[in-house]
Design an enzyme around this catalytic site. Structure first.
Site, PDB file in Angstrom:
ATOM      1  N   THR A   1       0.779  -1.222   0.000  1.00  0.00           N
ATOM      2  CA  THR A   1       0.000   0.000   0.000  1.00  0.00           C
ATOM      3  C   THR A   1       0.818   1.282   0.000  1.00  0.00           C
ATOM      4  O   THR A   1       1.966   1.256   0.397  1.00  0.00           O
ATOM      5  CB  THR A   1      -0.789  -0.110   1.318  1.00  0.00           C
ATOM      6  OG1 THR A   1      -1.484  -1.315   1.260  1.00  0.00           O
ATOM      7  CG2 THR A   1      -1.652   1.015   1.606  1.00  0.00           C
TER       8      THR A   1
ATOM      9  N   ARG B   1     -11.526  -9.729  -2.969  1.00  0.00           N
ATOM     10  CA  ARG B   1     -10.920  -9.599  -1.639  1.00  0.00           C
ATOM     11  C   ARG B   1     -10.675  -8.136  -1.328  1.00  0.00           C
ATOM     12  O   ARG B   1     -10.114  -7.397  -2.122  1.00  0.00           O
ATOM     13  CB  ARG B   1      -9.603 -10.363  -1.598  1.00  0.00           C
ATOM     14  CG  ARG B   1      -8.838 -10.254  -0.262  1.00  0.00           C
ATOM     15  CD  ARG B   1      -7.739  -9.209  -0.332  1.00  0.00           C
ATOM     16  NE  ARG B   1      -6.861  -9.231   0.855  1.00  0.00           N
ATOM     17  CZ  ARG B   1      -5.917  -8.345   1.099  1.00  0.00           C
ATOM     18  NH1 ARG B   1      -5.692  -7.365   0.239  1.00  0.00           N
ATOM     19  NH2 ARG B   1      -5.164  -8.421   2.185  1.00  0.00           N
TER      20      ARG B   1
ATOM     21  N   THR C   1       0.282   0.005   6.274  1.00  0.00           N
ATOM     22  CA  THR C   1       0.645  -0.787   5.097  1.00  0.00           C
ATOM     23  C   THR C   1       1.093  -2.148   5.584  1.00  0.00           C
ATOM     24  O   THR C   1       1.551  -2.288   6.718  1.00  0.00           O
ATOM     25  CB  THR C   1       1.780  -0.101   4.303  1.00  0.00           C
ATOM     26  OG1 THR C   1       2.219  -0.983   3.259  1.00  0.00           O
ATOM     27  CG2 THR C   1       2.971   0.248   5.170  1.00  0.00           C
ATOM     28  N   GLY C   2       0.952  -3.168   4.728  1.00  0.00           N
ATOM     29  CA  GLY C   2       1.404  -4.490   5.122  1.00  0.00           C
ATOM     30  C   GLY C   2       0.346  -5.556   4.902  1.00  0.00           C
ATOM     31  O   GLY C   2      -0.515  -5.428   4.030  1.00  0.00           O
TER      32      GLY C   2
ATOM     33  N   GLY D   1      -8.833  -5.528   1.352  1.00  0.00           N
ATOM     34  CA  GLY D   1      -7.824  -5.466   2.402  1.00  0.00           C
ATOM     35  C   GLY D   1      -8.149  -4.404   3.438  1.00  0.00           C
ATOM     36  O   GLY D   1      -9.256  -3.876   3.497  1.00  0.00           O
ATOM     37  N   ASP D   2      -7.156  -4.067   4.235  1.00  0.00           N
ATOM     38  CA  ASP D   2      -7.366  -3.095   5.308  1.00  0.00           C
ATOM     39  C   ASP D   2      -7.385  -1.657   4.823  1.00  0.00           C
ATOM     40  O   ASP D   2      -7.960  -0.777   5.472  1.00  0.00           O
ATOM     41  CB  ASP D   2      -6.248  -3.237   6.349  1.00  0.00           C
ATOM     42  CG  ASP D   2      -4.889  -2.844   5.766  1.00  0.00           C
ATOM     43  OD1 ASP D   2      -4.308  -1.848   6.232  1.00  0.00           O
ATOM     44  OD2 ASP D   2      -4.413  -3.520   4.841  1.00  0.00           O
TER      45      ASP D   2
ATOM     46  N   GLY E   1      -2.832  -7.193   5.255  1.00  0.00           N
ATOM     47  CA  GLY E   1      -4.099  -6.557   5.613  1.00  0.00           C
ATOM     48  C   GLY E   1      -4.940  -7.278   6.637  1.00  0.00           C
ATOM     49  O   GLY E   1      -5.571  -6.643   7.495  1.00  0.00           O
TER      50      GLY E   1
END
Length: 305
Positions: free
Chosen positions: A172, A200, A223-224, A202-203, A226
């Site tokens: 991200t 899907r 970031t990373g 993500g966060d 999720g």
């Protein structure tokens, strides 16, 4: 009395290879410069984070906008969120396939809609109705990512559960800003994870998970990986600790420790409060970041050696 503005951006936390370091540094510097131009002329934190993220979405180095990871079907699916700390208004899009700059659509939702989220075709329709041009999904796909997906799928049996390994997921981009009026804002944008299942989410585009802003606490962009970040509602978790009196510098590191200890998750976070205090932390090998305040301007590939 005017507040001194501040801006922090990130370009993802993962094991950034040596041959990609310079491209990441240039990208976050360019994004920071774009956001700072807004703040310097008295513009809002909201405008600043939007402009910074647009630069990162347009840069093929990053997993946002054109050049993003491809999903299992070989398509780009994008998510983005933006939030205003002065009003708690937010706008987000998820699983969009025909928007070059999903953060632009997220901003339109924040300003022109009573809703907070639009997804997939509904998000694209909203964007088109509000003057944002749609593109073909093919326009967002680049040869590097076609090859990356082909290689990954060819070796899928060897990967096991490594889909979210820091060597694979570079994830991200995001920005947090403070303007002269003392308001803060945050934005996060992503193409998600390599070979993700279609649909899907993500966060990044989820309020309080990958992005949050409240003048009473802090602006955060994560970031990373999720899924663990979502389970911990990590951006809001970090903001709450700043509101309780902890320094953003400490909270950022605490958030990464919490992510690792509780769910063995990995990633990074940038955090900024309404007094201009900031934190940058990650628990991956590297994270690209840039910072601009009245006092200093710097960028780096922050490392954990």
């Amino acid at each position: 009395m005017p507040t001194n503005p501040a801006l922090v951006v990130h370009g993802g936390a993962w094991a950034i290879p040596d041959d990609m370091v310079e491209a990441h540094l240039n990208g976050v510097r360019n994004a920071c410069a774009a956001g700072w131009r807004v703040l310097e002329r008295g513009g809002s934190a909201l405008d600043a984070v939007e402009e910074a993220v647009v630069v990162l979405e347009d840069d093929e180095t990053f997993d946002a906008g054109r050049g993003s990871f491809l999903n299992r079907d070989g398509k780009v699916q994008l998510d983005a969120f933006i939030m205003d700390g002065s009003t708690l208004r937010g706008g987000g899009v998820g699983c969009v396939e025909r928007l070059r700059n999903p953060v632009r659509a997220a901003r339109k939702i924040l300003s022109d809609s009573s809703h907070v989220y639009f997804v997939a075709e509904g998000a694209e329709r909203f964007a088109a109705e509000h003057g944002i041009a749609l593109c073909r999904n093919e326009d967002l796909v680049i040869p590097r990512e076609v090859e990356r997906l082909r290689e990954y799928q060819a070796q899928a049996s060897n990967h096991g559960n490594d889909l979210f390994a820091p060597t694979i997921s570079h994830d991200t981009v995001g920005a947090v800003a403070l303007d002269r009026d003392g308001n803060i804002a945050a934005s996060t944008s992503t193409g998600g994870t390599l070979n993700k299942a279609p649909g899907r989410l993500g966060d990044s585009s989820l309020i309080g998970c990958g992005c949050y802003a409240d003048n009473l606490s802090a602006a955060a962009s994560t970031t990373g990986w999720g899924e663990p970040i979502m389970k911990l509602v990590l951006a809001k978790w970090a903001a709450d600790r700043v509101e309780s009196g902890s320094l953003p510098e400490w909270v950022a590191q605490e958030a990464m420790n919490y992510l690792k200890q509780r769910l063995n998750g990995h990633g990074g976070i940038i955090l900024l409060d309404a007094q201009g205090r900031f934190g940058i932390a990650h628990n991956t090998p590297r994270m690209a970041w840039a910072l601009h305040t009245v006092q200093k301007q710097e960028a780096g590939i922050k490392r954990n050696d």
